[in-house]
Scaffold this motif. Structure first.
Motif, PDB file in Angstrom:
ATOM      1  N   PHE A  56      32.571  33.049  35.557  1.00  0.00           N
ATOM      2  CA  PHE A  56      32.557  33.542  36.933  1.00  0.00           C
ATOM      3  C   PHE A  56      32.957  32.397  37.862  1.00  0.00           C
ATOM      4  CE2 PHE A  56      29.602  36.540  34.936  1.00  0.00           C
ATOM      5  CZ  PHE A  56      30.025  37.755  35.486  1.00  0.00           C
ATOM      6  N   VAL A  57      33.829  32.702  38.820  1.00  0.00           N
ATOM      7  CA  VAL A  57      34.273  31.693  39.783  1.00  0.00           C
ATOM      8  C   VAL A  57      34.060  32.227  41.192  1.00  0.00           C
ATOM      9  CG1 VAL A  57      36.218  30.379  40.690  1.00  0.00           C
ATOM     10  CG2 VAL A  57      35.991  30.698  38.221  1.00  0.00           C
ATOM     11  N   LEU A  58      33.341  31.469  41.999  1.00  0.00           N
ATOM     12  CA  LEU A  58      33.120  31.839  43.391  1.00  0.00           C
ATOM     13  C   LEU A  58      33.951  30.928  44.290  1.00  0.00           C
ATOM     14  CD1 LEU A  58      31.663  33.488  45.539  1.00  0.00           C
ATOM     15  CD2 LEU A  58      29.795  31.813  45.454  1.00  0.00           C
ATOM     16  N   ASN A  59      34.922  31.525  44.970  1.00  0.00           N
ATOM     17  CA  ASN A  59      35.759  30.775  45.909  1.00  0.00           C
ATOM     18  C   ASN A  59      35.008  30.571  47.219  1.00  0.00           C
ATOM     19  OD1 ASN A  59      38.902  30.746  44.890  1.00  0.00           O
ATOM     20  ND2 ASN A  59      37.745  32.477  44.056  1.00  0.00           N
ATOM     21  N   TYR A 214      47.992  30.761  35.059  1.00  0.00           N
ATOM     22  CA  TYR A 214      47.543  32.139  34.844  1.00  0.00           C
ATOM     23  C   TYR A 214      48.138  32.688  33.550  1.00  0.00           C
ATOM     24  CZ  TYR A 214      47.141  31.129  39.796  1.00  0.00           C
ATOM     25  OH  TYR A 214      46.856  30.509  40.988  1.00  0.00           O
ATOM     26  N   ASP A 215      48.482  31.806  32.629  1.00  0.00           N
ATOM     27  CA  ASP A 215      49.409  32.137  31.548  1.00  0.00           C
ATOM     28  C   ASP A 215      48.784  32.313  30.173  1.00  0.00           C
ATOM     29  OD1 ASP A 215      48.734  29.479  31.383  1.00  0.00           O
ATOM     30  OD2 ASP A 215      50.781  28.709  31.409  1.00  0.00           O
ATOM     31  N   ASP A 216      47.450  32.382  30.075  1.00  0.00           N
ATOM     32  CA  ASP A 216      46.857  32.531  28.746  1.00  0.00           C
ATOM     33  C   ASP A 216      45.427  33.022  28.873  1.00  0.00           C
ATOM     34  OD1 ASP A 216      46.268  32.063  25.853  1.00  0.00           O
ATOM     35  OD2 ASP A 216      48.123  30.903  25.944  1.00  0.00           O
ATOM     36  N   ASP A 217      44.867  33.433  27.730  1.00  0.00           N
ATOM     37  CA  ASP A 217      43.466  33.831  27.655  1.00  0.00           C
ATOM     38  C   ASP A 217      42.615  32.747  27.011  1.00  0.00           C
ATOM     39  OD1 ASP A 217      43.806  36.507  28.717  1.00  0.00           O
ATOM     40  OD2 ASP A 217      44.768  37.020  26.819  1.00  0.00           O
ATOM     41  N   LEU A 218      43.201  31.584  26.773  1.00  0.00           N
ATOM     42  CA  LEU A 218      42.486  30.453  26.193  1.00  0.00           C
ATOM     43  C   LEU A 218      42.902  29.168  26.903  1.00  0.00           C
ATOM     44  CD1 LEU A 218      42.759  31.137  22.340  1.00  0.00           C
ATOM     45  CD2 LEU A 218      40.666  31.216  23.722  1.00  0.00           C
ATOM     46  N   TYR A 234      43.432  30.521  35.081  1.00  0.00           N
ATOM     47  CA  TYR A 234      42.672  31.308  36.054  1.00  0.00           C
ATOM     48  C   TYR A 234      43.182  32.749  36.028  1.00  0.00           C
ATOM     49  CZ  TYR A 234      40.239  32.091  40.542  1.00  0.00           C
ATOM     50  OH  TYR A 234      39.419  32.543  41.533  1.00  0.00           O
ATOM     51  N   THR A 235      42.763  33.579  36.970  1.00  0.00           N
ATOM     52  CA  THR A 235      43.136  34.996  36.949  1.00  0.00           C
ATOM     53  C   THR A 235      43.471  35.508  38.344  1.00  0.00           C
ATOM     54  OG1 THR A 235      42.409  37.211  36.311  1.00  0.00           O
ATOM     55  CG2 THR A 235      40.738  35.761  37.214  1.00  0.00           C
ATOM     56  N   PHE A 236      44.465  36.384  38.409  1.00  0.00           N
ATOM     57  CA  PHE A 236      44.735  37.153  39.619  1.00  0.00           C
ATOM     58  C   PHE A 236      44.390  38.631  39.433  1.00  0.00           C
ATOM     59  CE2 PHE A 236      48.191  34.199  41.509  1.00  0.00           C
ATOM     60  CZ  PHE A 236      47.222  33.511  42.229  1.00  0.00           C
ATOM     61  N   MET A 278      37.426  35.017  29.440  1.00  0.00           N
ATOM     62  CA  MET A 278      37.651  35.933  30.557  1.00  0.00           C
ATOM     63  C   MET A 278      37.147  35.286  31.838  1.00  0.00           C
ATOM     64  SD  MET A 278      36.146  39.780  31.197  1.00  0.00           S
ATOM     65  CE  MET A 278      36.450  40.650  32.738  1.00  0.00           C
ATOM     66  N   THR A 279      37.984  35.289  32.859  1.00  0.00           N
ATOM     67  CA  THR A 279      37.597  34.767  34.162  1.00  0.00           C
ATOM     68  C   THR A 279      37.405  35.917  35.136  1.00  0.00           C
ATOM     69  OG1 THR A 279      38.802  32.686  33.820  1.00  0.00           O
ATOM     70  CG2 THR A 279      38.301  33.298  36.087  1.00  0.00           C
ATOM     71  N   VAL A 280      36.347  35.844  35.941  1.00  0.00           N
ATOM     72  CA  VAL A 280      36.104  36.808  37.011  1.00  0.00           C
ATOM     73  C   VAL A 280      36.078  36.037  38.324  1.00  0.00           C
ATOM     74  CG1 VAL A 280      34.531  38.537  37.961  1.00  0.00           C
ATOM     75  CG2 VAL A 280      34.750  38.269  35.466  1.00  0.00           C
ATOM     76  N   ALA A 281      37.019  36.363  39.207  1.00  0.00           N
ATOM     77  CA  ALA A 281      37.183  35.608  40.453  1.00  0.00           C
ATOM     78  C   ALA A 281      36.555  36.357  41.619  1.00  0.00           C
ATOM     79  CB  ALA A 281      38.669  35.372  40.721  1.00  0.00           C
ATOM     80  N   LEU A 282      35.758  35.644  42.411  1.00  0.00           N
ATOM     81  CA  LEU A 282      35.015  36.232  43.517  1.00  0.00           C
ATOM     82  C   LEU A 282      35.237  35.429  44.797  1.00  0.00           C
ATOM     83  CD1 LEU A 282      31.653  36.536  41.553  1.00  0.00           C
ATOM     84  CD2 LEU A 282      33.372  38.352  41.837  1.00  0.00           C
ATOM     85  N   HIS A 283      35.098  36.104  45.933  1.00  0.00           N
ATOM     86  CA  HIS A 283      35.180  35.447  47.245  1.00  0.00           C
ATOM     87  C   HIS A 283      33.967  35.892  48.061  1.00  0.00           C
ATOM     88  CE1 HIS A 283      39.305  35.351  45.757  1.00  0.00           C
ATOM     89  NE2 HIS A 283      39.544  34.368  46.601  1.00  0.00           N
ATOM     90  N   CYS A 284      33.377  34.957  48.776  1.00  0.00           N
ATOM     91  CA  CYS A 284      32.139  35.254  49.512  1.00  0.00           C
ATOM     92  C   CYS A 284      32.321  36.405  50.485  1.00  0.00           C
ATOM     93  CB  CYS A 284      31.689  34.013  50.279  1.00  0.00           C
ATOM     94  SG  CYS A 284      31.414  32.543  49.269  1.00  0.00           S
ATOM     95  N   ARG A 285      33.463  36.441  51.198  1.00  0.00           N
ATOM     96  CA  ARG A 285      33.680  37.446  52.233  1.00  0.00           C
ATOM     97  C   ARG A 285      34.139  38.783  51.662  1.00  0.00           C
ATOM     98  NH1 ARG A 285      37.382  33.779  51.699  1.00  0.00           N
ATOM     99  NH2 ARG A 285      39.586  34.330  51.464  1.00  0.00           N
ATOM    100  N   LEU A 286      34.467  38.830  50.365  1.00  0.00           N
ATOM    101  CA  LEU A 286      34.932  40.063  49.736  1.00  0.00           C
ATOM    102  C   LEU A 286      33.845  40.626  48.824  1.00  0.00           C
ATOM    103  CD1 LEU A 286      38.623  39.037  48.960  1.00  0.00           C
ATOM    104  CD2 LEU A 286      37.790  40.449  50.839  1.00  0.00           C
ATOM    105  N   ALA A 287      33.611  39.997  47.687  1.00  0.00           N
ATOM    106  CA  ALA A 287      32.566  40.478  46.768  1.00  0.00           C
ATOM    107  C   ALA A 287      31.182  40.376  47.375  1.00  0.00           C
ATOM    108  CB  ALA A 287      32.623  39.701  45.457  1.00  0.00           C
TER     109      ALA A 287
END
Length: 329
Positions: A56-59, A214-218, A234-236, A278-287
């Motif tokens: 999990f990544v919190l921007n 953003y080019d791999d799962d490893l 990372y992930t988009f 697996m990466t899950v990307a989050l933003h404070c003002r969104l999620a």
């Protein structure tokens, strides 16, 4: 004799075709790696036999976006509640600023509570200027055991920023986190990077990994000059940023369903002997908004009901990869 002549002619035509294709491609080295691990990716050997590693990544960006208050010529237009707007030149956009402010005032703390309730850890992409404006947020993440990694000094596009300026910004970004948490960042992610970014990361010398890919799962190793650099892609797609884009996620259910499908596919691959990350990307003002936080909570609970899931900070994944799959030249 005629058959032999036909074969010879065919070989000559094939050779000429090869020459034409090779000439069209040119002789310069191609900087992209389109092969990667190919059909046989390595076994990451995640701890305790985990079938998947979830990051999990919190921007944390609020206070570092474009604004004339920050010396910029235009206001921010990216990743807020009203996509498709145009920047205001030499004017504040109080509406957009207010949406961003929600992230640090309310969304951040809601997400912190979700992770604390489940005893889960995340990595934060923390923008240096945002950290400097509200150090209590970075301190809270650090004290809770989350990784505070660097998201640059500013949250904007570095594509045309001079290398000297980008180098100076990197130093500011590191120092902002060091002053706030007492520890320098070990991970780096610019996002809207320049052609110099990874060279500067390696030149600085203190980062264990970067995630500007953003080019791999490893994870994988790459060479920058003669120095190896560890990359954690990372992930988009598993990213709440799509709430701030036209034709992106419309509801929390959209977000949950997409994350669940991605997790299910990768978990199944892990069960079949090919574990991934697996990466899950989050933003404070969104999620961090209530309707989206509910979907995130459902996803957290869903993956915790599965066995052999390693939910880890990116620095932990990087250190594991260095031990198990060190650079071998």
């Amino acid at each position: 004799m005629a058959r032999k002549t036909t074969k010879t002619t065919a070989k000559k035509k094939a050779a000429r075709t090869t020459d034409i294709v090779a000439k069209a491609l040119g002789k310069a080295p191609y900087p992209r790696d389109l092969k990667g691990y190919g059909p046989n990716p390595p076994d990451p050997q995640w701890p305790n036999g985990a079938k998947i590693a979830v990051s999990f990544v919190l921007n944390y960006e609020e206070g570092g976006e474009r604004s004339i208050l920050h010396g910029d010529k235009v206001s921010e237009t990216f990743l807020h509640e009203v996509p498709g707007g145009v920047p205001r030149e030499r004017m504040r956009d109080e509406q957009v600023e207010s949406v961003y402010d929600y992230g640090s005032r309310a969304g951040f703390w809601r997400l912190m509570r979700l992770f604390a309730e489940r005893d889960l850890k995340f990595t934060s992409w923390a923008v240096g200027m945002a950290v400097a404006r509200y150090p209590e947020a970075a301190q809270a993440m650090h004290e809770a055991g989350h990784e505070v990694a660097s998201h640059g000094w500013r949250w904007y596009d570095y594509a045309k920023v001079p290398i000297a300026t980008e180098r100076a910004h990197m130093k500011l970004a590191i120092e902002a986190i060091r002053q706030t948490t007492g520890q320098r960042p070990l991970g780096w992610y610019t996002g809207r990077l320049s052609s110099n970014t990874r060279k500067l990361v390696v030149e600085e010398g203190g980062f264990v990994y970067d995630s500007d890919a953003y080019d791999d799962d490893l994870p994988y190793w790459t060479l920058v000059g003669k120095k190896p650099q560890l990359v954690l892609p990372y992930t988009f797609d598993n990213n709440d940023m799509k709430f701030g884009q036209l034709h992106g996620f419309a509801t929390g259910t959209d977000f949950f369903d997409y994350l669940k499908d991605a997790f299910d596919v990768l978990y199944r691959e892990g069960q079949q002997g090919s574990p991934k990350m697996m990466t899950v990307a989050l933003h404070c003002r969104l999620a961090g908004r209530p309707g989206r936080a509910a979907a995130l909570a459902r996803f957290m609970d869903y993956i915790q009901r599965h066995d052999k899931v390693w939910i880890a900070r990116r620095i932990d994944i990087a250190e594991h990869w260095k031990r198990v799959h060190p650079y071998r030249g």
